[in-house]
Scaffold this motif. Structure first.
Motif, PDB file in Angstrom:
ATOM      1  N   MET A   1       0.844  -1.172   0.000  1.00 43.09           N
ATOM      2  CA  MET A   1       0.000   0.000   0.000  1.00 43.09           C
ATOM      3  C   MET A   1       0.885   1.230   0.000  1.00 43.09           C
ATOM      4  O   MET A   1       1.883   1.288   0.713  1.00 43.09           O
ATOM      5  N   ARG A   2       0.495   2.183  -0.826  1.00 42.43           N
ATOM      6  CA  ARG A   2       1.256   3.428  -0.955  1.00 42.43           C
ATOM      7  C   ARG A   2       0.285   4.594  -0.827  1.00 42.43           C
ATOM      8  O   ARG A   2      -0.821   4.559  -1.374  1.00 42.43           O
ATOM      9  N   VAL A  36       2.111  -0.108   4.894  1.00 43.89           N
ATOM     10  CA  VAL A  36       2.275   1.074   4.049  1.00 43.89           C
ATOM     11  C   VAL A  36       3.735   1.115   3.607  1.00 43.89           C
ATOM     12  O   VAL A  36       4.634   1.312   4.425  1.00 43.89           O
ATOM     13  N   ALA A  71      -5.525   4.145  -8.266  1.00 43.25           N
ATOM     14  CA  ALA A  71      -5.573   4.616  -6.884  1.00 43.25           C
ATOM     15  C   ALA A  71      -6.988   4.975  -6.471  1.00 43.25           C
ATOM     16  O   ALA A  71      -7.783   5.467  -7.271  1.00 43.25           O
ATOM     17  N   ARG A  72      -7.286   4.742  -5.206  1.00 39.04           N
ATOM     18  CA  ARG A  72      -8.482   5.332  -4.607  1.00 39.04           C
ATOM     19  C   ARG A  72      -8.126   6.796  -4.385  1.00 39.04           C
ATOM     20  O   ARG A  72      -7.033   7.119  -3.934  1.00 39.04           O
ATOM     21  N   TRP A  95     -10.156   0.304   2.787  1.00 38.63           N
ATOM     22  CA  TRP A  95      -9.463   0.231   1.507  1.00 38.63           C
ATOM     23  C   TRP A  95      -8.239  -0.681   1.599  1.00 38.63           C
ATOM     24  O   TRP A  95      -7.967  -1.460   0.692  1.00 38.63           O
ATOM     25  N   MET A  96      -7.519  -0.586   2.697  1.00 39.53           N
ATOM     26  CA  MET A  96      -6.358  -1.456   2.886  1.00 39.53           C
ATOM     27  C   MET A  96      -6.811  -2.915   2.939  1.00 39.53           C
ATOM     28  O   MET A  96      -6.197  -3.788   2.326  1.00 39.53           O
ATOM     29  N   VAL A 100      -6.407  -2.489  -1.776  1.00 38.87           N
ATOM     30  CA  VAL A 100      -6.095  -1.326  -2.607  1.00 38.87           C
ATOM     31  C   VAL A 100      -4.592  -1.063  -2.523  1.00 38.87           C
ATOM     32  O   VAL A 100      -4.016  -1.041  -1.432  1.00 38.87           O
ATOM     33  N   SER A 101      -3.949  -0.889  -3.673  1.00 40.77           N
ATOM     34  CA  SER A 101      -2.495  -0.718  -3.672  1.00 40.77           C
ATOM     35  C   SER A 101      -2.061   0.733  -3.484  1.00 40.77           C
ATOM     36  O   SER A 101      -0.966   0.985  -2.985  1.00 40.77           O
ATOM     37  N   ASP A 102      -2.901   1.694  -3.901  1.00 43.24           N
ATOM     38  CA  ASP A 102      -2.543   3.109  -3.801  1.00 43.24           C
ATOM     39  C   ASP A 102      -3.740   3.925  -3.333  1.00 43.24           C
ATOM     40  O   ASP A 102      -4.855   3.741  -3.834  1.00 43.24           O
ATOM     41  N   ILE A 103      -3.481   4.827  -2.411  1.00 39.18           N
ATOM     42  CA  ILE A 103      -4.472   5.816  -2.002  1.00 39.18           C
ATOM     43  C   ILE A 103      -3.855   7.181  -2.264  1.00 39.18           C
ATOM     44  O   ILE A 103      -2.756   7.476  -1.788  1.00 39.18           O
TER      45      ILE A 103
END
Length: 160
Positions: A1-2, A36, A71-72, A95-96, A100-103
């Motif tokens: 996650m980023r 993260v 990304a979200r 989301w995590m 989800v890979s990117d927020i």
């Protein structure tokens, strides 16, 4: 996650940037234990268009092009939804949990976000009904991301 903080305009060196950087550093440290992998900042130049609508459109296009495609997206907008810190943390956690890979968090220019940015947003977030300077919004956002992560980690920083 980023996590990606994307903003129109650049923060100048000084106490505002120091505080912003301090919260980003804290978020990075707490976030590592929660999966993260990175907390990044993207700063884009303000549009020079004469009309506000044109500036918003150009800035929205630049922000959208700079963001990770899947990304979200959380846009900071004075017309957005106000959330509690616990609610914000729960949103990020959901989301995590969904993988989800990117927020991405987007802060528009002085005129706000263009329509394309608002339409693309998964969440439109407001830090109250008042208008805030962009430097302060960045600091508030960084602090709230850090706070959200401390809530998830069970750290005593958040006292609700």
């Amino acid at each position: 996650m980023r996590f990606v903080f994307a903003a129109i305009g650049r923060m100048k060196a000084g106490s505002d940037k120091d505080l912003f950087d301090r919260y980003l550093d804290r978020a990075r440290k707490v976030g590592r234990g929660l999966g993260v992998s990175a907390v990044e900042v993207i700063e884009l130049a303000e549009s020079r268009a004469a009309r506000a609508e044109d500036r918003k459109g150009e800035e929205a296009a630049a922000l959208l092009a700079a963001l990770p495609g899947r990304a979200r997206l959380v846009v900071l907008d004075e017309a957005g939804k106000a959330m509690t810190s616990a609610g914000f943390s729960a949103l990020l956690q959901a989301w995590m949990d969904d993988g989800v890979s990117d927020i991405a968090f987007a802060i528009g220019g002085a005129d706000g976000h263009g329509a394309a940015m608002i339409e693309r947003a998964d969440v439109s977030l407001a830090f109250g009904a008042m208008t805030w300077p962009h430097q302060i919004v960045r600091i508030l956002l960084a602090e709230q991301v850090y706070r959200a992560l401390t809530i998830q980690a069970g750290h005593p920083y958040h006292r609700a």
